[in-house]
Design an enzyme around this catalytic site. Sequence first.
Site, short mmCIF file in Angstrom:
data_model
loop_
_atom_site.label_atom_id
_atom_site.label_comp_id
_atom_site.label_asym_id
_atom_site.label_seq_id
_atom_site.Cartn_x
_atom_site.Cartn_y
_atom_site.Cartn_z
N LYS A 4 1.18 77.57 19.21
CA LYS A 4 1.34 77.30 20.62
C LYS A 4 0.60 78.10 21.51
CE LYS A 4 5.56 77.86 23.67
NZ LYS A 4 6.97 78.39 23.65
N SER A 52 10.37 75.57 25.22
CA SER A 52 8.98 75.36 25.58
C SER A 52 8.07 75.22 24.32
CB SER A 52 8.59 76.82 26.40
OG SER A 52 8.64 77.80 25.39
N SER A 60 13.80 78.03 23.25
CA SER A 60 12.61 77.27 22.96
C SER A 60 12.18 76.93 21.66
CB SER A 60 11.54 78.10 23.71
OG SER A 60 11.60 78.21 24.97
#
Length: 478
Positions: A77, A153, A177
Amino acid sequence: MSLQAFDYATSDAMSVAQAIADGVLTPSEAVAEAFAAIDRVNPELNAVILEMRDAAQDQLAALPETGPLRGVPTLLKDDCPSFAGAAMSYGCRAARGNVSHQDHEIVSRYRAAGLVVVGKTNLPEMSCNIATEPTLHGPALNPWSLSRSVGGSSGGAAAAVAAGMVPFAYGNDGAGSIRIPSSNTGLFGLKPSRGRTPCGPVSSENWGGLVCHHVLTRSVRDSALMLDLTSAQEPGSLYVAPFEAQSFLAAAGRRPGPLRIGLVDRSDLDIAVEPQVRAALERAAARIETLGHKVVPVSFAHDSVALAQAVTDLIAAYTAIEVDDIALEMSCPVDDLHFEPVNIGLAEYGHSLGGTDVLRARGRANATSRAFAGVFAGVDLVMSPVTPGLPQPLGTFDVRSSDWKTFIGSVMAASVFTHPANAAGIPAMSVPMEQSDDGLPIGIQFLAPYGAEALLLSVAAEIERTYPWSQRRPSIHA
């Protein structure tokens, strides 16, 4: 088995590693499979926002001679897990051109295990959303339904794994997330206990201890193995989760025995659970009882309204720091040409909070752990929805809105079942047990006492063996 017979896109990481060990494919061929899969489906899904082809070749040249996942490709990420020499945008327009100067400890442990990082995944700006629709990169799309949110996220990670680009991907979880995008895309997603996986050397903690680092996977065993590979104590860490004598992978192969599991289907934040999600939870509870466990109704013991405000205050305070740091580092103004309007509003609110306000918010969040301790005095685990509703339509969580209060209120409402685990620091997982009437994935959340990841993994593996989800494939797949 030949390379032609090996199906990379549906294999988990341990299967890819075994194929490499057996000579079915080489590490270079495994990485080539990953880039080929990215080439096929990423143009439609926008899950990968940075391809690291040259860096992948450098990693292949420096692979350790041995390693449990030697040659297996994965994705990071584009925020916390810095990779030295690679761009890191945080999903923020102001950070375009930023380059990381050191490896995160997670990345160092990935390298030691033989993993090859092939790129970075899409994310909302500074991970401050439960949808992945940043202005900088555009939305990551859900391979199950392009009109529905992939979640956030860690949304780019979820889309990439669900679509078969890599067998697993790094994610982090500050309010849900990992679990929310896992639920939205039919993956297994575990949020570890606070202190189980490392935060450094970039930071000592994230969002005041709300954030944990782990992975989104197709299989339970991959998640267990990755916890084994990344959970050793980090020197200088603020806190360390309890030592587990047996490996997490071994725990995933062990039957948990009959358990008493509490069922939570509502919150005093007064958020309605959609009928299809409620029906899915009821079906999941019935399935759990067929495995020999007892499901009993329980309630969250914390004040959900006070907790939502405390989490909001903590996120706002840390958003203020992040906005200020990026603006200073990149020499840019704090305006809507460089930052999402909702994060500007959150940052302004964060600056308005006094030190005592932030400490009070942290105290309220930490008190959630004692509330859960009371719940776990009567049950071994708790199960609940991951989110109150099905994956939301794109645009539901609008980061370009000038009304930051409504935005963060909607995020707190949608994460009402997930953010309490972050506040308490306890482990929680989304298990892809159910689907909606039209085939959308629905994850079921399970929460455990602090340090009890082994119990969660044992239960998840039992569910996976009895009600396997691996044959489910989204409409867009490599």
